[in-house]
Structure formats: structure tokens, C-alpha cells
Design a protein around this motif. Structure first.
Motif, short mmCIF file in Angstrom:
data_model
loop_
_atom_site.label_atom_id
_atom_site.label_comp_id
_atom_site.label_asym_id
_atom_site.label_seq_id
_atom_site.Cartn_x
_atom_site.Cartn_y
_atom_site.Cartn_z
N TYR A 292 -6.39 -10.49 -24.38
CA TYR A 292 -6.07 -9.27 -25.12
C TYR A 292 -5.26 -9.60 -26.35
N PRO A 293 -5.28 -8.72 -27.36
CA PRO A 293 -4.56 -9.00 -28.61
C PRO A 293 -3.10 -9.38 -28.37
N GLY A 294 -2.47 -8.83 -27.35
CA GLY A 294 -1.08 -9.18 -27.07
C GLY A 294 -0.90 -10.59 -26.54
N GLY A 295 -2.02 -11.29 -26.25
CA GLY A 295 -1.93 -12.65 -25.75
C GLY A 295 -2.12 -12.75 -24.25
#
Lengths: 359, 282
Positions: free
Chosen positions: A13-16
Motif C-alpha cells: 500500500y502507498p503507506g508502505g
């Protein structure tokens, strides 16, 4: 008809946050594959990636020989059954099933033939003009199934389709889904957190944990030879008894030189005074009894007296143990009993639980 | 509710009746006054019972107008008001449902700033931005036109917010099922979201229609021609007369007529509104 192949599939996910950490699964044409695991293990995410509802951040998803990473859900030739059914509330049962066909520009006569056929198979014919809210949970479930089968897709995807039903209906629908899948012989991927559902439905069982595949295989093979302690405790109810052991304690039984984790399924214990050759015996104090009719579960505490345990070969250190015995005859609470298991019923895992030590 | 016995119940009912009388009496007076002779009202001898001039007063009001200040027939004013209120209500619903759809279902750059800008416009009513708005409408040559009456009032932060909140309660699985069923964004909007929003649209229509119908300041500013006058502006003009008696029966008849469309909308839409509430299930 098609096979589904996942090659090193990843989802970050974009948050890592890494939801899927490189999964390889191969589902052959017409097989019923079940993804099972605790909540948050990534099984639903993986299914939604196959459906095209989540983007793939690494690896390849191959349906029928075509890599579909960039293909829209509608063009993947799949059909999905959702946990909450996701029926269109303002459309009749007929229109719910026909919607996808009409969107594809199918002729109305053909739409009617297909929907009528699906309704007949699912016993929905008298309800075609009703709205979803006028149906019971089981009937809505059937409509959701109907919406999938009218499309005659290459692959069925099921996202915990039975978890909103009551226990009795769940068993009935489980059998029905299996029968339907066998008859249509359509490749299916089914997500559930219920290990019993997983065991009964699957041709191929994929046990997932923390975004990774723990074990893939035939459900019974997995049951008999779990590859990790996670699989051992997740598949089977009540779960396998897992006990940390020191090398010297069980060396004589298993010939192992390492410290590890010993696993014994509750049903592999017998209440007896004998210790089978090469097997293992445990003295227990009965703490609780659960009677379910055909079988009884005995919850016992192992003795705290380490000295005595070490003194007797084939006995294990303290902890709680679940024993399953047939029938409803059980020792009283507080009684001291002795249970034993055969050598071939013992499972031994490495100390971190990640590897099975004996074949 | 517990049934009260005897005296206490009569007191309760009496209080309720007084409340109803306070609300209903002015309306009753308006209706009575609209059926009387103007001379009687001007002399302060108005009866509290309906007079005998009902047909002639209403005929004059609807088709002729007052003989003095505004010569515009009220029928025409009502048409103007109706067109304006409908344009505003329908326009607001159309614009706000589309913008709410964009904000909820699409990921585009500056999505949240745009949402907040819309939100902030809630704090800027027409009155605050009336000069720039007037200037724009005048420059676009929309004075004395239906477009000029309705367009500046069409954007609605409130309605956008309402639809946004509603869309966020629609389960994501419906969108996903639509995607798998081969419905694109427009199809999903038209086939699924709009039918599900029916009740919200009905409720909003009632509120926005009345809001549009009761506009006063804006129409007063941008309409100069008599035939573009709205009924709310018209009533005010009829009352203020120089060198002549105010024609009270006509004024009262106009007030009664001005009341009818909102009442009709509330009564008609309430049925749909309630039925929708009972039927809809997400």
C-alpha cells in the motif's frame, strides 16, 4: 474454463504496508481453491487482486494464459460473490441477474434464457420479480450466486459468501456451492476464515498468514502433515496441542537432536495407563469437560512437578492439553488421568515453528 | 402515551388549540380579506367572515393585477416564480449530485481542497457576494431573464454535502459489483446511484423549491421589467402605493396564491418522501 496462476504476487500500500508478500499459487482448470487464514492475513486482498478490484504492485496474475494485471474487472471474464451479496437494492431479482449480461450487449431473448436457467437451478423461479429486501438471507445468497453463474465466466471468486448466514443454512449452502461448482466445472477461488468450510470445499487449500502462503496442498494432506505450527493450530478444531520440548526429553521417541515443538492432535490421544512403544504419555488433571454429543473434549492441565516428569521417560513438561474422546463418557473434573499417543501421530516442528522436522 | 383523565386533558387540548389558532389566524384573515370589498377594509370595517367578492377579486388578481402600482397580472408573476423555483431546485440537485459523485468516487488531484472550497462557500450566502454576482450577471447580459434569476443561485454546498454523506453510506461492494458487471462510471451513476438517491432528491426538492420560491432580494435586484417580476417582489410592490389606496383584497389574494405552490409541493412530495423512506434499503 481456465487455470489461474499467481506468480510472486505482491501488494504494497502507498503507506508502505505490505499486505501480500510474494504469493505463488497455481489453480488448475476446474479446481476449487480455498484461501484460508485469520483476519488480516491478506486472503481477501489477494482475491480482490485476482478480481481486479485492487491494483497489483508486483508479480503477475494469469487467468487462462493471459496476464491480467492491467485488465479491467469486467474484461477479466470472472464473476464474484460478495460477503454482503452486494445486490442492487432497487432492481428485481431478474434484473439483478440480467444487469451484467445487458451491459455486455447481450440480446434480451438470450438474457432471459440464461436467467431463467440459473433461476431454475437455484430454485429462484418464483421470486424473479421480487426485490432483494423481500428475500431471506439464504435467498439473497442464491441471487448473488445466480448473478455469477449467468455470466458463464472462466473463474468464480467467492469472498466469504456464507459468513452472513446462520450456522444451519451455512452448511446447506456449503454443500450446494460444492455441487454447483462440480456440475459447472468452473475454476473457483474461495476465501474464508472458517477452517471447516475450507476443509470441506477445497481441492486445493492455501493456508495464509501475514501476507504469505504457509502451505498449499490437498486439505487432508495438510491436515495430516502441517508444514508449520501456524498451519497445525489453524487447521483442525479444536487445534493441535503444541508443546515446546527440550531435545533430551523426546530424543528417545523421535531421534531428534534439536529442541523443538511437539504437536499432537486432540483426537490422537487415548486415555490409557500404558505408554505405547516409541509413543508418548502425559499425566493430566481434568479441568473442564465439553460434551457435544458424539464426542467429548477434555481440557487437562499437565503436572507442574517437573522433577517427576523428567524422571519418567516419554512424559512432557507442564501446560494445558485438549483431548478428544468419542461418546459422552468422560472422567470427572479434578480426576487425574493419563493419556497417550502413538509414535506415528506425533508432529515435530523446529523451535521457531516455521519448519516441520520429520517427514 | 399515558392518557390523562378529566381536567388535565382539557387544559392540554386547550393549549394545543391556542397554538393552532395563533398559527392559522393570519392565514384565515388573508383568505377572508381577499374576498371583501376594498373600501370596507380601508374603513377598518372588515368582517371576520368571508365576503362575497371571491370570484371578482381572484379574477382581477390572476389576470389583470392591481389598477395602480404594478399592472402585472399575478398569474404571470406566479409563472415567473415557478420557473425560477423549479430551475433553482432542479439545477441545485443536478449540480450537487454530480459534484458529490466526483468527490466521493474519483481520486483526482486537489480533491480534498476542492471539497473544502465547496464547504467554505456555505459561509458565503447570496447577500454577501451580491455585488460581484450582479456584475457578472449584468456583464453576461442576463438581467431580466430566467437564466439570470436562477443560475447564480444554483450552486449549493449544502446539497453537495448531503449527497456526499449519502454516497458514503452506499456500500463499496455495490460499486465493485457494478464494475464486475461491466458498468462504467456513468452507468453506475445512472443505473445504481440515482435510483438509490430518489428519496434524498425528493427531500431536497421540497426544501430547495421553497427556498427558490421565497427568493426576494436577488429577483428584486436583477429584474426591472414588470413581466419578469416574481410574486414575492410583486406583493411588496403592491403594498407600497403612493397617492392611492392599497388594494388589500388583491394583495391578500396574491399572498394566498403565493402560498399555494409550496403547499402543493410539500403535500405531493411528502407521500413520495415517506414511501421512499419505508421502501429504501441499502
Amino acid at each position: 474454463m481456465a487455470n489461474v496462476t499467481l506468480r510472486n504476487v505482491r501488494k504494497t500500500y502507498p503507506g508502505g504496508f505490505e499486505a501480500i508478500k510474494g504469493v505463488n499459487v497455481d489453480v488448475a482448470d476446474g479446481q476449487f481453491c480455498v484461501l484460508v487464514g485469520p483476519s488480516g492475513c491478506g486472503k481477501s486482498t489477494l482475491l480482490r487482486m485476482v478480481a481486479g478490484l485492487e491494483t497489483v504492485t508486483g508479480g503477475e496474475i494469469d487467468i487462462g494464459g493471459r496476464v491480467v494485471n492491467q485488465v479491467e474487472p469486467a474484461d477479466r471474464d470472472i464473476a464474484m460473490v460478495f460477503q454482503n451479496y452486494a445486490l442492487y437494492p432497487h432492481m428485481s431479482v431478474f434484473n439483478n441477474m440480467a444487469y451484467g449480461l445487458r451491459n455486455r450487449g447481450m440480446k434480451e431473448a438470450e438474457v432471459k434464457t440464461r436467467v431463467d436457467e440459473a433461476a431454475r437451478v437455484l430454485e429462484l423461479t418464483p421470486m424473479l420479480e421480487r426485490k432483494p429486501r423481500q428475500l431471506s438471507g439464504g435467498q439473497r445468497q442464491r441471487v448473488a450466486m445466480g448473478r455469477a453463474i449467468v455470466r458463464q465466466p472462466k473463474v468464480f471468486l467467492f469472498d466469504e459468501p456464507l459468513s452472513n448466514l446462520d450456522a444451519k443454512l451455512r452448511i446447506a449452502m456449503r454443500v450446494e456451492i460444492r455441487k454447483l461448482q462440480r456440475r459447472l466445472n468452473t475454476t473457483s477461488i474461495y476465501v474464508t476464515h472458517d477452517q471447516l468450510e475450507a476443509m470441506t470445499l477445497a481441492d486445493v487449500l492455501v493456508v495464509m498468514n501475514g501476507g504469505e502462503v504457509e502451505q498449499i496442498g490437498n486439505p487432508l494432506a495438510i491436515y495430516e502433515k502441517p508444514a508449520t505450527t501456524f498451519v497445525a493450530s489453524f487447521i483442525g478444531a479444536p487445534p493441535m496441542n503444541l508443546m515446546p520440548t527440550r531435545a533430551d526429553e523426546i530424543k528417545s521417541q523421535l531421534g531428534s537432536t534439536e529442541a523443538g515443538i511437539l504437536g499432537i492432535r486432540p483426537e490422537d490421544f487415548v486415555i490409557t495407563d500404558q505408554t505405547p512403544a516409541g509413543g508418548i504419555a502425559l499425566p493430566l488433571t481434568v479441568e473442564a469437560i465439553e460434551r457435544v454429543g458424539a464426542e467429548t473434549f477434555v481440557y487437562g492441565a499437565r503436572d507442574q512437578d517437573e522433577q517427576r516428569v523428567a524422571a519418567t521417560p516419554g512424559e512432557l513438561p507442564p501446560g494445558e492439553v485438549i483431548v478428544r474422546i468419542p461418546g459422552s463418557e468422560a472422567p470427572p473434573i479434578g480426576a487425574r488421568i493419563r493419556v497417550a499417543a502413538l509414535r506415528q501421530k506425533l508432529h515435530l516442528f523446529s523451535g521457531d515453528g516455521r519448519t516441520r522436522l520429520e517427514a | 402515551m399515558v392518557e390523562e383523565e378529566g381536567f388535565r386533558r382539557y387544559v392540554a387540548h386547550a393549549i394545543l388549540w391556542i397554538g393552532i389558532a395563533i398559527v392559522a389566524f393570519p392565514v384565515y384573515i388573508a383568505i377572508v380579506a381577499s374576498t371583501q370589498d376594498n373600501a370596507l377594509i380601508a374603513n377598518g370595517q372588515m368582517s371576520l367572515l368571508p365576503g362575497g367578492h371571491f370570484f371578482e377579486v381572484y379574477y382581477q388578481t390572476i389576470f389583470v393585477g392591481t389598477s395602480g402600482s404594478t399592472r402585472e397580472p399575478v398569474g404571470n408573476m406566479m409563472l415567473n416564480s415557478l420557473v425560477m423555483a423549479l430551475l433553482i431546485a432542479v439545477g441545485k440537485i443536478a449540480i450537487s449530485i454530480i459534484s458529490a459523485y466526483a468527490i466521493v468516487y474519483f481520486r483526482f488531484p486537489f480533491r480534498m481542497p476542492i471539497f473544502w472550497i465547496i464547504f467554505i462557500t456555505l459561509m458565503l450566502p447570496v447577500e454577501v457576494r451580491i455585488y460581484p454576482t450582479y456584475k457578472i450577471v449584468a456583464d453576461l447580459h442576463m438581467l431580466d431573464s430566467y437564466a439570470g434569476l436562477a443560475l447564480p443561485l444554483i450552486a449549493s454546498a449544502t446539497a453537495t454535502l448531503l449527497f456526499r454523506q449519502f454516497f458514503m453510506t452506499v456500500p463499496d461492494e455495490l460499486l465493485e459489483a457494478s464494475r464486475i458487471d461491466g458498468a462504467g462510471p456513468l452507468r453506475f451513476f445512472w443505473d445504481t446511484l440515482l435510483p438509490l438517491s430518489r428519496t434524498n432528491m425528493a427531500a431536497l426538492f421540497v426544501i430547495l423549491f421553497i427556498l427558490g420560491w421565497n427568493q426576494y432580494l436577488w429577483p428584486l435586484l436583477i429584474t426591472t421589467r414588470d413581466d419578469m417580476q416574481t410574486i414575492q417582489v410583486g406583493i411588496r410592490k403592491m403594498i407600497t402605493t403612493t397617492d392611492a389606496l392599497t388594494e388589500w383584497p388583491v394583495v391578500m389574494a396574491t399572498a394566498v396564491l403565493a402560498m399555494l405552490p409550496p403547499v402543493f409541493v410539500v403535500v405531493a412530495m411528502q407521500k413520495l418522501f415517506v414511501r421512499g423512506l419505508v421502501e429504501t434499503e441499502k
